[in-house]
Design a protein around this motif. Structure first.
Motif, mmCIF file in Angstrom:
data_model
loop_
_atom_site.group_PDB
_atom_site.id
_atom_site.type_symbol
_atom_site.label_atom_id
_atom_site.label_comp_id
_atom_site.label_asym_id
_atom_site.label_seq_id
_atom_site.Cartn_x
_atom_site.Cartn_y
_atom_site.Cartn_z
ATOM 1 N N SER A 4 -13.279 -33.630 -37.474
ATOM 2 C CA SER A 4 -13.123 -33.122 -38.837
ATOM 3 C C SER A 4 -13.781 -34.059 -39.850
ATOM 4 O O SER A 4 -14.456 -33.607 -40.779
ATOM 5 N N ILE A 5 -13.601 -35.365 -39.640
ATOM 6 C CA ILE A 5 -14.232 -36.343 -40.525
ATOM 7 C C ILE A 5 -15.749 -36.203 -40.458
ATOM 8 O O ILE A 5 -16.451 -36.246 -41.483
ATOM 9 N N ALA A 6 -16.276 -36.030 -39.239
ATOM 10 C CA ALA A 6 -17.722 -35.928 -39.048
ATOM 11 C C ALA A 6 -18.282 -34.696 -39.752
ATOM 12 O O ALA A 6 -19.325 -34.773 -40.423
ATOM 13 N N ILE A 7 -17.609 -33.566 -39.621
ATOM 14 C CA ILE A 7 -18.102 -32.333 -40.231
ATOM 15 C C ILE A 7 -18.072 -32.421 -41.755
ATOM 16 O O ILE A 7 -19.033 -32.037 -42.435
ATOM 17 N N LYS A 8 -16.980 -32.956 -42.292
ATOM 18 C CA LYS A 8 -16.890 -33.107 -43.755
ATOM 19 C C LYS A 8 -17.934 -34.112 -44.257
ATOM 20 O O LYS A 8 -18.533 -33.912 -45.320
ATOM 21 N N GLY A 9 -18.135 -35.187 -43.492
ATOM 22 C CA GLY A 9 -19.148 -36.164 -43.869
ATOM 23 C C GLY A 9 -20.539 -35.558 -43.824
ATOM 24 O O GLY A 9 -21.367 -35.786 -44.719
ATOM 25 N N LEU A 10 -20.788 -34.799 -42.783
ATOM 26 C CA LEU A 10 -22.093 -34.162 -42.613
ATOM 27 C C LEU A 10 -22.399 -33.211 -43.763
ATOM 28 O O LEU A 10 -23.515 -33.184 -44.292
ATOM 29 N N LEU A 11 -21.409 -32.427 -44.150
ATOM 30 C CA LEU A 11 -21.628 -31.401 -45.167
ATOM 31 C C LEU A 11 -21.591 -31.940 -46.592
ATOM 32 O O LEU A 11 -22.296 -31.418 -47.472
ATOM 33 N N PHE A 12 -20.791 -32.998 -46.832
ATOM 34 C CA PHE A 12 -20.546 -33.381 -48.218
ATOM 35 C C PHE A 12 -20.745 -34.864 -48.554
ATOM 36 O O PHE A 12 -21.269 -35.180 -49.624
ATOM 37 N N HIS A 13 -20.294 -35.764 -47.684
ATOM 38 C CA HIS A 13 -20.079 -37.132 -48.138
ATOM 39 C C HIS A 13 -21.081 -38.176 -47.618
ATOM 40 O O HIS A 13 -21.384 -39.132 -48.324
ATOM 41 N N TYR A 14 -21.568 -38.005 -46.410
ATOM 42 C CA TYR A 14 -22.443 -39.014 -45.830
ATOM 43 C C TYR A 14 -23.852 -38.918 -46.437
ATOM 44 O O TYR A 14 -24.467 -37.851 -46.434
#
Length: 279
Positions: free
Chosen positions: A153-163
């Motif tokens: 979940s962290i990876a997907i949110k990071g990929l889409l928005f934060h990283y």
């Protein structure tokens, strides 16, 4: 004598269940690996008739090999996998292996990574990019709650928005390449990291030359990367040659153009711009 070193913090404290079978054995001594003084006493008194069993996860094993990297163990050393990700166990086990495996030969000649002028050995891999970002965010969540961290979940949110993707310059055995918009740039001793991602499917930790594998996932847009993400767990991402570059070597330098979190066998170091691996 049988000595059991265990990490009571592994698997969110459930590692304690894995030592119950040892506690009542007549010739067994159980010691917390977090008690460094007692652990050192055990290591010093080992003889060839003894056996040493390390109970924990990848992070526990990483600390063990770094704390005792200069020790030539006179007895059999076993690893009882009791962590969350267990990437080391996935990489080295055979079909008939139970949870306990002999690791004397597997903890010799490990590669070292230099980060911020400090040197570390690693057993699985060094992650730099969104993998390090996930470990950084996971560490923050673990301090707030005892619930298991959902790294996917962290990876997907990071990929889409934060990283925020950096650019990278990567040198493998003297040959330098530059990459734009880098998602991942790990260097691997084993095939797995991140709780089961087969990021380096062709890496063999038992090669005579001790070479390691650098993997770069770069340039792909967010939607394309999201589509590719599940393939990392099966090693199928290697078919995306437009976005994935894989090189093997013994001396690898990875440089990012902005500070990014880095992880070594799941242990996080924040604000890093460069790492160097010597195999």
């Amino acid at each position: 004598m049988k000595y059991i070193l265990y990490n009571q913090l592994s698997r969110n404290g459930k590692c304690v269940n894995d030592i119950e079978a040892y506690i009542n054995e007549p010739n067994a001594t159980v010691v917390s690996v977090l008690d460094k003084e007692k652990t050192e006493e055990v290591i010093k008194c080992l003889t060839k008739e003894d056996s040493l069993i390390l109970v924990g996860g990848d992070g526990t094993l990483n600390h063990f090999v770094n704390d005792f990297k200069d020790v030539d163990f006179p007895c059999n050393v076993f690893f009882n996998t009791a962590g969350t990700g267990n990437d080391f166990y996935k990489d080295v086990k055979n079909e008939n292996d139970e949870k306990i495996i002999r690791i004397n030969d597997l903890i010799k000649n490990l590669p070292k990574v230099i980060v911020n002028d400090k040197e570390y050995l690693f057993i699985n891999g060094v992650g730099f990019g969104i993998d390090g970002y996930c470990c950084e965010k996971g560490d923050i969540l673990q301090k707030k709650s005892t619930k298991p961290v959902n790294y996917s979940s962290i990876a997907i949110k990071g990929l889409l928005f934060h990283y925020k993707r950096p650019n990278a310059k990567i040198t493998v055995d003297g040959v330098t390449k530059e990459y734009k918009n880098v998602w991942l740039a790990p260097t691997m001793k084993g095939r797995y990291y991140g709780g089961g991602m087969m990021v380096a499917p062709n890496q063999d930790r038992n090669l005579e030359d001790n070479s390691v594998t650098n993997v770069v996932l770069y340039k792909s847009r967010k939607l394309k990367t999201l589509i590719m993400f599940p393939s990392l767990f099966k090693g199928a991402h290697v078919k995306y040659t437009k976005y994935v570059d894989i090189r093997k070597g013994k001396h690898i330098i990875v440089e990012f153009d902005r500070p990014t979190a880095l992880q070594i066998d799941g242990e996080t170091i924040v604000g890093v711009t460069r790492y160097e691996v010597i195999a």
